[in-house]
Design a protein around this motif. Structure first.
Motif, PDB file in Angstrom:
ATOM      1  N   GLU A 235       0.822  -1.211   0.000  1.00 10.33           N
ATOM      2  CA  GLU A 235       0.000   0.000   0.000  1.00 10.33           C
ATOM      3  C   GLU A 235       0.855   1.260   0.000  1.00 10.33           C
ATOM      4  O   GLU A 235       0.529   2.244  -0.664  1.00 10.33           O
ATOM      5  CB  GLU A 235      -0.938  -0.013   1.204  1.00 10.33           C
ATOM      6  N   VAL A 236       1.955   1.234   0.742  1.00 11.37           N
ATOM      7  CA  VAL A 236       2.865   2.384   0.740  1.00 11.37           C
ATOM      8  C   VAL A 236       3.513   2.550  -0.635  1.00 11.37           C
ATOM      9  O   VAL A 236       3.658   3.672  -1.135  1.00 11.37           O
ATOM     10  CB  VAL A 236       3.931   2.229   1.857  1.00 11.37           C
ATOM     11  N   SER A 237       3.872   1.431  -1.263  1.00 13.85           N
ATOM     12  CA  SER A 237       4.439   1.492  -2.610  1.00 13.85           C
ATOM     13  C   SER A 237       3.424   2.044  -3.607  1.00 13.85           C
ATOM     14  O   SER A 237       3.781   2.815  -4.502  1.00 13.85           O
ATOM     15  CB  SER A 237       4.897   0.093  -3.028  1.00 13.85           C
ATOM     16  N   ASP A 238       2.166   1.676  -3.451  1.00 15.15           N
ATOM     17  CA  ASP A 238       1.117   2.214  -4.316  1.00 15.15           C
ATOM     18  C   ASP A 238       0.969   3.720  -4.114  1.00 15.15           C
ATOM     19  O   ASP A 238       0.824   4.474  -5.079  1.00 15.15           O
ATOM     20  CB  ASP A 238      -0.204   1.500  -4.032  1.00 15.15           C
ATOM     21  N   ALA A 239       1.022   4.155  -2.861  1.00 12.60           N
ATOM     22  CA  ALA A 239       0.932   5.591  -2.580  1.00 12.60           C
ATOM     23  C   ALA A 239       2.120   6.341  -3.171  1.00 12.60           C
ATOM     24  O   ALA A 239       1.961   7.427  -3.742  1.00 12.60           O
ATOM     25  CB  ALA A 239       0.853   5.828  -1.077  1.00 12.60           C
ATOM     26  N   ALA A 240       3.320   5.748  -3.078  1.00  9.06           N
ATOM     27  CA  ALA A 240       4.508   6.385  -3.654  1.00  9.06           C
ATOM     28  C   ALA A 240       4.375   6.496  -5.170  1.00  9.06           C
ATOM     29  O   ALA A 240       4.726   7.527  -5.756  1.00  9.06           O
ATOM     30  CB  ALA A 240       5.758   5.586  -3.289  1.00  9.06           C
ATOM     31  N   SER A 241       3.831   5.467  -5.797  1.00 11.57           N
ATOM     32  CA  SER A 241       3.619   5.506  -7.239  1.00 11.57           C
ATOM     33  C   SER A 241       2.648   6.625  -7.613  1.00 11.57           C
ATOM     34  O   SER A 241       2.884   7.369  -8.570  1.00 11.57           O
ATOM     35  CB  SER A 241       3.076   4.165  -7.731  1.00 11.57           C
ATOM     36  N   ASN A 242       1.579   6.747  -6.863  1.00  7.64           N
ATOM     37  CA  ASN A 242       0.606   7.808  -7.141  1.00  7.64           C
ATOM     38  C   ASN A 242       1.218   9.196  -6.974  1.00  7.64           C
ATOM     39  O   ASN A 242       0.934  10.106  -7.763  1.00  7.64           O
ATOM     40  CB  ASN A 242      -0.621   7.658  -6.245  1.00  7.64           C
ATOM     41  N   ILE A 243       2.048   9.367  -5.975  1.00 15.36           N
ATOM     42  CA  ILE A 243       2.685  10.666  -5.745  1.00 15.36           C
ATOM     43  C   ILE A 243       3.667  10.988  -6.876  1.00 15.36           C
ATOM     44  O   ILE A 243       3.737  12.127  -7.344  1.00 15.36           O
ATOM     45  CB  ILE A 243       3.375  10.690  -4.367  1.00 15.36           C
ATOM     46  N   ILE A 244       4.402   9.990  -7.340  1.00 13.24           N
ATOM     47  CA  ILE A 244       5.345  10.220  -8.435  1.00 13.24           C
ATOM     48  C   ILE A 244       4.602  10.606  -9.706  1.00 13.24           C
ATOM     49  O   ILE A 244       4.986  11.552 -10.408  1.00 13.24           O
ATOM     50  CB  ILE A 244       6.221   8.974  -8.659  1.00 13.24           C
ATOM     51  N   ILE A 245       3.521   9.889 -10.017  1.00  9.50           N
ATOM     52  CA  ILE A 245       2.742  10.211 -11.211  1.00  9.50           C
ATOM     53  C   ILE A 245       2.096  11.582 -11.056  1.00  9.50           C
ATOM     54  O   ILE A 245       2.005  12.353 -12.023  1.00  9.50           O
ATOM     55  CB  ILE A 245       1.698   9.115 -11.489  1.00  9.50           C
ATOM     56  N   MET A 246       1.670  11.931  -9.845  1.00  5.59           N
ATOM     57  CA  MET A 246       1.114  13.258  -9.600  1.00  5.59           C
ATOM     58  C   MET A 246       2.172  14.337  -9.859  1.00  5.59           C
ATOM     59  O   MET A 246       1.889  15.370 -10.477  1.00  5.59           O
ATOM     60  CB  MET A 246       0.619  13.355  -8.146  1.00  5.59           C
TER      61      MET A 246
ATOM     62  N   SER B 131       0.995  16.274  -0.057  1.00  6.33           N
ATOM     63  CA  SER B 131       0.639  16.311   1.362  1.00  6.33           C
ATOM     64  C   SER B 131      -0.818  15.932   1.566  1.00  6.33           C
ATOM     65  O   SER B 131      -1.145  15.161   2.476  1.00  6.33           O
ATOM     66  CB  SER B 131       0.902  17.699   1.936  1.00  6.33           C
ATOM     67  N   LEU B 132      -1.698  16.465   0.737  1.00  2.19           N
ATOM     68  CA  LEU B 132      -3.110  16.101   0.849  1.00  2.19           C
ATOM     69  C   LEU B 132      -3.327  14.624   0.555  1.00  2.19           C
ATOM     70  O   LEU B 132      -4.130  13.960   1.220  1.00  2.19           O
ATOM     71  CB  LEU B 132      -3.957  16.960  -0.094  1.00  2.19           C
ATOM     72  N   PHE B 133      -2.613  14.100  -0.436  1.00  2.00           N
ATOM     73  CA  PHE B 133      -2.734  12.682  -0.758  1.00  2.00           C
ATOM     74  C   PHE B 133      -2.270  11.832   0.419  1.00  2.00           C
ATOM     75  O   PHE B 133      -2.933  10.859   0.797  1.00  2.00           O
ATOM     76  CB  PHE B 133      -1.921  12.358  -2.006  1.00  2.00           C
ATOM     77  N   LEU B 134      -1.119  12.164   1.004  1.00  2.00           N
ATOM     78  CA  LEU B 134      -0.615  11.403   2.148  1.00  2.00           C
ATOM     79  C   LEU B 134      -1.542  11.511   3.345  1.00  2.00           C
ATOM     80  O   LEU B 134      -1.746  10.533   4.071  1.00  2.00           O
ATOM     81  CB  LEU B 134       0.787  11.885   2.517  1.00  2.00           C
ATOM     82  N   LEU B 135      -2.117  12.697   3.571  1.00  2.00           N
ATOM     83  CA  LEU B 135      -3.060  12.853   4.671  1.00  2.00           C
ATOM     84  C   LEU B 135      -4.269  11.936   4.474  1.00  2.00           C
ATOM     85  O   LEU B 135      -4.705  11.263   5.405  1.00  2.00           O
ATOM     86  CB  LEU B 135      -3.509  14.317   4.769  1.00  2.00           C
ATOM     87  N   GLY B 136      -4.789  11.899   3.252  1.00  2.00           N
ATOM     88  CA  GLY B 136      -5.910  11.012   2.965  1.00  2.00           C
ATOM     89  C   GLY B 136      -5.526   9.543   3.096  1.00  2.00           C
ATOM     90  O   GLY B 136      -6.306   8.744   3.602  1.00  2.00           O
ATOM     91  N   PHE B 137      -4.326   9.203   2.644  1.00  2.00           N
ATOM     92  CA  PHE B 137      -3.863   7.818   2.730  1.00  2.00           C
ATOM     93  C   PHE B 137      -3.756   7.360   4.170  1.00  2.00           C
ATOM     94  O   PHE B 137      -4.255   6.302   4.543  1.00  2.00           O
ATOM     95  CB  PHE B 137      -2.519   7.672   2.013  1.00  2.00           C
ATOM     96  N   PHE B 138      -3.114   8.180   5.011  1.00  2.00           N
ATOM     97  CA  PHE B 138      -2.919   7.761   6.399  1.00  2.00           C
ATOM     98  C   PHE B 138      -4.193   7.852   7.210  1.00  2.00           C
ATOM     99  O   PHE B 138      -4.381   7.104   8.162  1.00  2.00           O
ATOM    100  CB  PHE B 138      -1.783   8.562   7.046  1.00  2.00           C
ATOM    101  N   SER B 139      -5.109   8.747   6.842  1.00  2.00           N
ATOM    102  CA  SER B 139      -6.370   8.802   7.579  1.00  2.00           C
ATOM    103  C   SER B 139      -7.228   7.588   7.279  1.00  2.00           C
ATOM    104  O   SER B 139      -7.986   7.132   8.137  1.00  2.00           O
ATOM    105  CB  SER B 139      -7.140  10.091   7.229  1.00  2.00           C
ATOM    106  N   MET B 140      -7.099   7.007   6.088  1.00  2.00           N
ATOM    107  CA  MET B 140      -7.850   5.796   5.757  1.00  2.00           C
ATOM    108  C   MET B 140      -7.174   4.566   6.348  1.00  2.00           C
ATOM    109  O   MET B 140      -7.837   3.552   6.590  1.00  2.00           O
ATOM    110  CB  MET B 140      -7.973   5.647   4.247  1.00  2.00           C
ATOM    111  N   SER B 141      -5.877   4.617   6.560  1.00  2.00           N
ATOM    112  CA  SER B 141      -5.145   3.468   7.085  1.00  2.00           C
ATOM    113  C   SER B 141      -5.284   3.306   8.596  1.00  2.00           C
ATOM    114  O   SER B 141      -5.083   2.225   9.116  1.00  2.00           O
ATOM    115  CB  SER B 141      -3.654   3.583   6.728  1.00  2.00           C
ATOM    116  N   VAL B 142      -5.603   4.380   9.271  1.00  2.00           N
ATOM    117  CA  VAL B 142      -5.668   4.316  10.745  1.00  2.00           C
ATOM    118  C   VAL B 142      -6.992   3.871  11.234  1.00  2.00           C
ATOM    119  O   VAL B 142      -7.965   3.675  10.795  1.00  2.00           O
ATOM    120  CB  VAL B 142      -5.337   5.694  11.334  1.00  2.00           C
TER     121      VAL B 142
END
Length: 123
Positions: free
Chosen positions: A69-80, A112-123
């Motif tokens: 899931e972290v790798s998927d988030a990193a991929s999304n951030i790179i493409i963004m 930052s907004l993407f990471l905030l959304g990612f971690f808020s869904m993971s917790v």
């Protein structure tokens, strides 16, 4: 299914990049795409490994699922970041990137907004 598609895609893209590197060097935007695809490929492989284990024992491999899931988030951030760079006109030349490519405030705020959304869904 998708693991085979990603494997073929990553290998084909890698071959093209290798040929470009030998002749004139790859375009920086293609390197960003390659990095994003590699992170996505890693995510798919780790999620598949977790899913296979989950099908056999009902528990799975939670660490691999989390890393996937972290790798998927990193991929999304790179493409963004790639999309922001393209929108700012940093990919218009074939010889390289015009101007100075730095992390712009738009990319940082989007990530930052993407990471905030990612971690808020993971917790």
């Amino acid at each position: 299914g998708w693991s085979a598609v990603y494997t073929v895609g990553v290998v084909a893209f890698g071959i093209v990049q290798w040929n470009l590197h030998r002749t004139r060097g790859p375009h920086p935007m293609l390197l960003m795409v390659l990095l994003g695809v590699l992170f996505q490929y890693l995510s798919v492989l780790l999620q598949a490994m977790h899913g296979i284990q989950y099908a056999t024992d009902g528990i799975g491999l939670k660490a691999l699922q989390g890393i996937g899931e972290v790798s998927d988030a990193a991929s999304n951030i790179i493409i963004m970041g790639l999309l922001v760079a393209m929108a700012k006109g940093w990919s218009t030349t074939t010889a390289g990137v015009e101007g100075d490519v730095r992390l712009s405030k738009e990319w940082i705020s989007s990530a930052s907004l993407f990471l905030l959304g990612f971690f808020s869904m993971s917790v």
